[in-house]
Write a protein that holds these residues in place. Structure first.
Motif, PDB file in Angstrom:
ATOM      1  N   GLY A  37       0.770  -1.014  -0.034  1.00 54.40           N
ATOM      2  CA  GLY A  37       0.007   0.214  -0.042  1.00 54.40           C
ATOM      3  C   GLY A  37       0.916   1.226   0.054  1.00 54.40           C
ATOM      4  N   TRP A  38       0.091   2.538  -0.205  1.00 50.60           N
ATOM      5  CA  TRP A  38       0.577   3.730  -0.265  1.00 50.60           C
ATOM      6  C   TRP A  38       0.193   4.296   0.918  1.00 50.60           C
ATOM      7  CZ3 TRP A  38       4.958   4.963  -2.887  1.00 50.60           C
ATOM      8  CH2 TRP A  38       5.508   4.051  -4.079  1.00 50.60           C
ATOM      9  N   TYR A  39       1.025   5.204   1.591  1.00 51.60           N
ATOM     10  CA  TYR A  39       0.406   6.204   2.697  1.00 51.60           C
ATOM     11  C   TYR A  39       1.099   7.378   2.582  1.00 51.60           C
ATOM     12  CZ  TYR A  39      -1.380   2.030   5.525  1.00 51.60           C
ATOM     13  OH  TYR A  39      -1.768   1.123   5.713  1.00 51.60           O
ATOM     14  N   ARG A  40       0.513   8.445   2.875  1.00 54.71           N
ATOM     15  CA  ARG A  40       1.182   9.930   2.659  1.00 54.71           C
ATOM     16  C   ARG A  40       1.138  10.792   4.002  1.00 54.71           C
ATOM     17  NH1 ARG A  40      -3.136  12.450  -1.831  1.00 54.71           N
ATOM     18  NH2 ARG A  40      -4.824  13.030   0.139  1.00 54.71           N
ATOM     19  N   THR A  52      -4.371   0.712  -0.680  1.00 58.07           N
ATOM     20  CA  THR A  52      -3.853  -0.517  -0.650  1.00 58.07           C
ATOM     21  C   THR A  52      -4.286  -1.597  -1.609  1.00 58.07           C
ATOM     22  OG1 THR A  52      -5.872  -1.413   0.847  1.00 58.07           O
ATOM     23  CG2 THR A  52      -3.710  -0.230   1.947  1.00 58.07           C
ATOM     24  N   ILE A  53      -3.585  -2.827  -1.842  1.00 57.81           N
ATOM     25  CA  ILE A  53      -3.818  -3.798  -2.664  1.00 57.81           C
ATOM     26  C   ILE A  53      -3.405  -4.936  -1.967  1.00 57.81           C
ATOM     27  CG2 ILE A  53      -1.777  -3.339  -3.940  1.00 57.81           C
ATOM     28  CD1 ILE A  53      -3.311  -4.058  -6.557  1.00 57.81           C
ATOM     29  N   THR A  54      -4.324  -6.041  -2.110  1.00 58.91           N
ATOM     30  CA  THR A  54      -3.860  -7.623  -1.688  1.00 58.91           C
ATOM     31  C   THR A  54      -3.240  -8.354  -2.640  1.00 58.91           C
ATOM     32  OG1 THR A  54      -6.194  -8.461  -2.360  1.00 58.91           O
ATOM     33  CG2 THR A  54      -5.774  -7.435  -0.315  1.00 58.91           C
ATOM     34  N   ASN A  78       7.260  -8.321  -7.007  1.00 64.12           N
ATOM     35  CA  ASN A  78       7.291  -7.618  -5.621  1.00 64.12           C
ATOM     36  C   ASN A  78       7.034  -6.370  -5.640  1.00 64.12           C
ATOM     37  OD1 ASN A  78       7.021 -10.188  -4.025  1.00 64.12           O
ATOM     38  ND2 ASN A  78       9.214 -10.438  -4.328  1.00 64.12           N
ATOM     39  N   THR A  79       6.446  -5.735  -6.629  1.00 58.06           N
ATOM     40  CA  THR A  79       6.386  -4.489  -7.005  1.00 58.06           C
ATOM     41  C   THR A  79       4.857  -3.734  -6.871  1.00 58.06           C
ATOM     42  OG1 THR A  79       8.503  -4.515  -8.417  1.00 58.06           O
ATOM     43  CG2 THR A  79       7.083  -2.381  -8.442  1.00 58.06           C
ATOM     44  N   VAL A  80       4.963  -2.534  -6.307  1.00 53.23           N
ATOM     45  CA  VAL A  80       3.702  -1.594  -6.323  1.00 53.23           C
ATOM     46  C   VAL A  80       3.524  -0.513  -7.022  1.00 53.23           C
ATOM     47  CG1 VAL A  80       3.893  -0.746  -3.959  1.00 53.23           C
ATOM     48  CG2 VAL A  80       1.672  -1.204  -4.839  1.00 53.23           C
ATOM     49  N   PHE A  81       2.603  -0.155  -7.623  1.00 55.68           N
ATOM     50  CA  PHE A  81       2.567   1.225  -8.119  1.00 55.68           C
ATOM     51  C   PHE A  81       1.389   1.948  -7.717  1.00 55.68           C
ATOM     52  CE2 PHE A  81       5.777  -0.253 -11.151  1.00 55.68           C
ATOM     53  CZ  PHE A  81       5.265  -1.546 -11.521  1.00 55.68           C
ATOM     54  N   ALA A  93       2.659  15.816  -0.214  1.00 53.64           N
ATOM     55  CA  ALA A  93       3.160  15.175   0.823  1.00 53.64           C
ATOM     56  C   ALA A  93       4.353  14.266   0.504  1.00 53.64           C
ATOM     57  CB  ALA A  93       1.953  14.140   1.212  1.00 53.64           C
ATOM     58  N   VAL A  94       4.892  13.694   1.616  1.00 51.05           N
ATOM     59  CA  VAL A  94       5.825  12.496   1.469  1.00 51.05           C
ATOM     60  C   VAL A  94       4.831  11.214   1.316  1.00 51.05           C
ATOM     61  CG1 VAL A  94       7.652  11.400   2.331  1.00 51.05           C
ATOM     62  CG2 VAL A  94       7.650  13.764   2.584  1.00 51.05           C
ATOM     63  N   TYR A  95       5.303  10.480   0.388  1.00 49.40           N
ATOM     64  CA  TYR A  95       4.571   9.462   0.183  1.00 49.40           C
ATOM     65  C   TYR A  95       5.479   8.056   0.630  1.00 49.40           C
ATOM     66  CZ  TYR A  95       0.820  11.560  -2.233  1.00 49.40           C
ATOM     67  OH  TYR A  95      -0.275  12.391  -2.550  1.00 49.40           O
ATOM     68  N   TYR A  96       4.797   7.389   1.226  1.00 49.92           N
ATOM     69  CA  TYR A  96       5.432   6.067   1.977  1.00 49.92           C
ATOM     70  C   TYR A  96       4.699   4.663   1.318  1.00 49.92           C
ATOM     71  CZ  TYR A  96       7.451   9.433   5.147  1.00 49.92           C
ATOM     72  OH  TYR A  96       8.209  10.503   5.988  1.00 49.92           O
ATOM     73  N   CYS A  97       5.706   3.961   1.031  1.00 54.90           N
ATOM     74  CA  CYS A  97       5.222   2.553   0.541  1.00 54.90           C
ATOM     75  C   CYS A  97       5.257   1.687   1.870  1.00 54.90           C
ATOM     76  CB  CYS A  97       6.012   1.887  -0.421  1.00 54.90           C
ATOM     77  SG  CYS A  97       5.814   0.311  -0.965  1.00 54.90           S
ATOM     78  N   ASN A  98       4.222   0.800   1.853  1.00 50.35           N
ATOM     79  CA  ASN A  98       4.307  -0.240   2.926  1.00 50.35           C
ATOM     80  C   ASN A  98       3.917  -1.697   2.284  1.00 50.35           C
ATOM     81  OD1 ASN A  98       2.057  -1.792   5.024  1.00 50.35           O
ATOM     82  ND2 ASN A  98       3.623  -0.925   5.906  1.00 50.35           N
TER      83      ASN A  98
END
Length: 125
Positions: A37-40, A52-54, A78-81, A93-98
């Protein structure tokens, strides 16, 4: 050690688009990634969920980005976009991957809860 590496942030004008990428990697490690997922976190704000994505490609979005952002993933890599369209100044914002998952080697089995280093997205004219 398994880690997430992000890329794709930058400066864009309102109405523009950006695409963020985040890849999980771990030299010599055996692991599997489940949800991603992505958070900001905007200036002076808390870190909030963006999308988020499962592993089965089920998605969830914050109301503020529905219809503008699209999350996708490549399980083999193992990559998310995160495709971000119609960007607004409030998306700055600062975007964070989780990512969460499981690691089997070289450690004994352990759960993974990984965060990327963060990438700055600035929407401004």
């Amino acid at each position: 050690q398994v880690q997430l590496v992000e890329s794709g942030g930058g400066l864009v004008q309102p109405g523009g688009s950006l695409r963020l990428s985040c890849a999980a990697s771990g030299n010599g490690s055996i692991f599997s990634i489940n949800a991603m997922g992505w958070y900001r976190q905007g200036p002076g704000k808390e870190r909030d969920l963006v999308a988020t994505i499962t592993r089965a490609y089920n998605t969830n979005y914050a109301d503020s980005v529905k219809g503008r952002f699209t999350i996708s993933r490549d399980n083999a890599k193992n990559t998310v976009f995160l495709q971000m369209n119609s960007l607004k100044p409030e998306d700055t914002a600062v975007y964070y991957c989780n990512a969460d998952g499981d690691q089997y080697y070289p450690t004994t089995y352990r759960l993974l809860d990984l965060w990327g280093q963060g990438t700055q997205v600035t929407v401004s004219s």
